[in-house]
Design an enzyme around this catalytic site. Structure first.
Site, PDB file in Angstrom:
ATOM      1  N   SER A  62       5.862   8.566  37.788  1.00  0.00           N
ATOM      2  CA  SER A  62       6.473   8.918  36.510  1.00  0.00           C
ATOM      3  C   SER A  62       6.846   7.635  35.782  1.00  0.00           C
ATOM      4  O   SER A  62       7.368   6.702  36.392  1.00  0.00           O
ATOM      5  CB  SER A  62       7.727   9.748  36.789  1.00  0.00           C
ATOM      6  N   ALA A 110     -17.621   2.406  43.915  1.00  0.00           N
ATOM      7  CA  ALA A 110     -19.055   2.559  44.180  1.00  0.00           C
ATOM      8  C   ALA A 110     -19.896   2.055  43.012  1.00  0.00           C
ATOM      9  O   ALA A 110     -21.117   2.122  43.039  1.00  0.00           O
ATOM     10  CB  ALA A 110     -19.379   4.016  44.473  1.00  0.00           C
ATOM     11  N   LEU A 112     -19.803   3.364  40.025  1.00  0.00           N
ATOM     12  CA  LEU A 112     -20.222   4.538  39.243  1.00  0.00           C
ATOM     13  C   LEU A 112     -19.240   4.837  38.108  1.00  0.00           C
ATOM     14  O   LEU A 112     -19.229   5.935  37.558  1.00  0.00           O
ATOM     15  CB  LEU A 112     -20.348   5.765  40.158  1.00  0.00           C
ATOM     16  N   SER A 114     -15.776   5.085  37.979  1.00  0.00           N
ATOM     17  CA  SER A 114     -14.678   6.049  38.140  1.00  0.00           C
ATOM     18  C   SER A 114     -13.571   5.735  37.137  1.00  0.00           C
ATOM     19  O   SER A 114     -12.870   6.637  36.669  1.00  0.00           O
ATOM     20  CB  SER A 114     -14.139   6.006  39.565  1.00  0.00           C
ATOM     21  N   ASP A 159     -19.823   1.655  30.052  1.00  0.00           N
ATOM     22  CA  ASP A 159     -19.339   2.783  30.854  1.00  0.00           C
ATOM     23  C   ASP A 159     -18.696   3.852  29.974  1.00  0.00           C
ATOM     24  O   ASP A 159     -18.938   5.049  30.144  1.00  0.00           O
ATOM     25  CB  ASP A 159     -18.325   2.295  31.893  1.00  0.00           C
ATOM     26  N   TYR A 209     -15.516 -10.931  37.544  1.00  0.00           N
ATOM     27  CA  TYR A 209     -16.112 -10.298  36.361  1.00  0.00           C
ATOM     28  C   TYR A 209     -15.673 -11.042  35.096  1.00  0.00           C
ATOM     29  O   TYR A 209     -16.496 -11.432  34.259  1.00  0.00           O
ATOM     30  CB  TYR A 209     -15.695  -8.828  36.294  1.00  0.00           C
TER      31      TYR A 209
HETATM   32  C1  GLA Z   1     -18.894  -2.829  34.778  1.00  0.00           C
HETATM   33  C2  GLA Z   1     -18.331  -2.912  33.358  1.00  0.00           C
HETATM   34  C3  GLA Z   1     -19.430  -2.702  32.319  1.00  0.00           C
HETATM   35  C4  GLA Z   1     -20.615  -3.626  32.580  1.00  0.00           C
HETATM   36  C5  GLA Z   1     -21.035  -3.582  34.052  1.00  0.00           C
HETATM   37  C6  GLA Z   1     -22.074  -4.625  34.367  1.00  0.00           C
HETATM   38  O1  GLA Z   1     -19.356  -1.541  35.043  1.00  0.00           O
HETATM   39  O2  GLA Z   1     -17.323  -1.945  33.167  1.00  0.00           O
HETATM   40  O3  GLA Z   1     -18.918  -2.882  31.037  1.00  0.00           O
HETATM   41  O4  GLA Z   1     -20.350  -4.928  32.162  1.00  0.00           O
HETATM   42  O5  GLA Z   1     -19.938  -3.774  34.921  1.00  0.00           O
HETATM   43  O6  GLA Z   1     -23.238  -4.354  33.684  1.00  0.00           O
END
Ligand code: GLA
Length: 376
Positions: A62, A110, A112, A114, A159, A209
């Site tokens: 919360s 993974a 994907l 999330s 994404d 990243y």
């Molecule tokens: C992650 C990021 C995306 C992209 C990929 C690599 O999923 O959220 O924006 O940069 O990595 O392609």
């Protein structure tokens, strides 16, 4: 709307056929939503409280929106929701708090997406619950900003785009510079996509990243100093990159090389898919992996092993790491009739080396985010 009004929203995760680390460089990507995602059931609580239940892990948090709580004290999963809520409060300062339950079918870490599934699901849900009328495109950017400002990942837009805009049975060739896209029917004939999870949980946030993104920005800065006027690395080609080479570090040169060539591969892959040339698509996917491993350096031993292991299987046309990297899944193009054999072979060879069985998923290309139900 009264206190009892509730909304259930859903947003999917994604695959990306090809085009990795190109989105934040204003390049091309080829993603699609999958049939796994995050559902949120929410109602207003008419207090200044964000009450969130993570049903899958049986946790509750919360947050008092009147106070300034330090981000370090907040569970990571909650930051995605807080981030969206804060971005949406910028549109409507009087947004009341909400009570929300969420649950996700996407395996965490993974590759994907999330996280985009969570932020997009909440963004479209709040938009509906409070009748804010925010257009899709803006909801997509709100979800992205939540990650930038609250979670600390300077992610690109792929994404969130895939989660919000995708349609069933098609991938989208997205130009991240113009944000225009071309849907392409997803037809692999006798082949299909199979994902193999390395089980290594990627930590995009943990600096690597963001570091890649900074390196690419540094290439752009150096180009400007040399009077090569570009907005992003994607504005370079191999010739202009070579002109710039003396000003770049080896790492900068390698990263830019990946981006330029990967953009090219995405365009070729889109054409191959349109021409039903799955063999060519597969080759490009293998090349993408080599480049992500050698030039962009975002792969790891487990992912390389999984990709290399497919090279002995003549019923696999292509394999590569997918998403940000440092773990997560490989994407594989496998002949349908040998799917079972593929699973057995990959599992047993991975297990021999890493002493654990990889999870293997069959995914379906699906619709983007949607409101599932609403009650007054
Ligand atoms: C992650 C990021 C995306 C992209 C990929 C690599 O999923 O959220 O924006 O940069 O990595 O392609």
């Amino acid at each position: 709307m009264d206190n009892q009004a509730s909304v259930v929203s859903f947003a999917p995760g994604r695959i990306n056929l090809i085009g990795e680390h190109t989105d934040y460089n204003d390049g091309f990507v080829l993603p699609a939503a999958i049939d796994l995602g995050c559902s949120c059931r929410m109602r207003k609580n008419n207090k200044r409280l964000l009450n969130i239940w993570a049903d899958d892990i049986d946790e509750f948090y919360s947050f008092d929106l009147k106070t300034k709580q330090r981000l370090e004290t907040i569970p990571t999963w909650f930051k995605y929701f807080l981030g969206v809520f804060q971005e949406m409060s910028k549109q409507d300062e009087d947004l009341s708090g909400i009570d929300l339950n969420f649950s996700s079918t996407i395996p965490i870490g993974a590759g994907l997406s999330s996280s985009a599934a969570m932020t997009c699901s909440l963004a479209i849900g709040i938009n509906e619950l409070f009748s804010l009328g925010i257009p899709k495109k803006e909801l997509m950017y709100i979800a992205q900003k939540a990650e930038h400002n609250c979670v600390g990942i300077q992610c690109g837009i792929m994404d969130q785009f895939a989660s919000i805009y995708s349609k069933a049975a098609q991938v989208n060739l997205l130009n991240c510079n113009t944000m225009t896209f071309q849907p392409i029917p997803f037809e692999l004939g006798a082949f299909e996509i199979v994902l193999v999870n390395s089980g290594v949980s990627h930590e995009l946030a943990s600096s690597e990243y963001n570091k890649r993104r900074k390196t690419c920005e540094s290439v752009v800065e150096k180009a400007k100093v040399r009077n090569i006027s570009i907005k992003s690395v994607s504005d370079l080609n191999l010739d202009t990159l070579n002109m710039l080479k003396p000003a770049l570090t080896d790492i900068e040169y390698k990263r830019a090389t990946h981006v330029i060539k990967e953009n090219n591969r995405v365009l070729k892959a889109a054409a191959a898919l349109q021409n039903s040339n799955i063999l060519e698509l597969g080759k490009l996917i293998y090349d993408s992996h080599s480049s992500l491993n050698e030039q962009y350096e975002v792969s790891c031993d487990e992912l390389n092993f999984l990709v290399d292991a497919t090279k002995e299987l003549d019923y696999v046309l292509g394999s590569r790491m997918m998403g940000g990297g440092f773990g997560g899944c490989t994407l594989n193009i496998v002949a349908q009739e040998h799917q079972r054999l593929f699973r057995q072979k990959i599992s047993s060879s991975f297990q021999k080396i890493f002493s654990t069985e990889p999870e293997i998923y069959d995914v379906k290309i699906s619709e983007g985010a949607q409101i599932l139900s609403e009650s007054n």
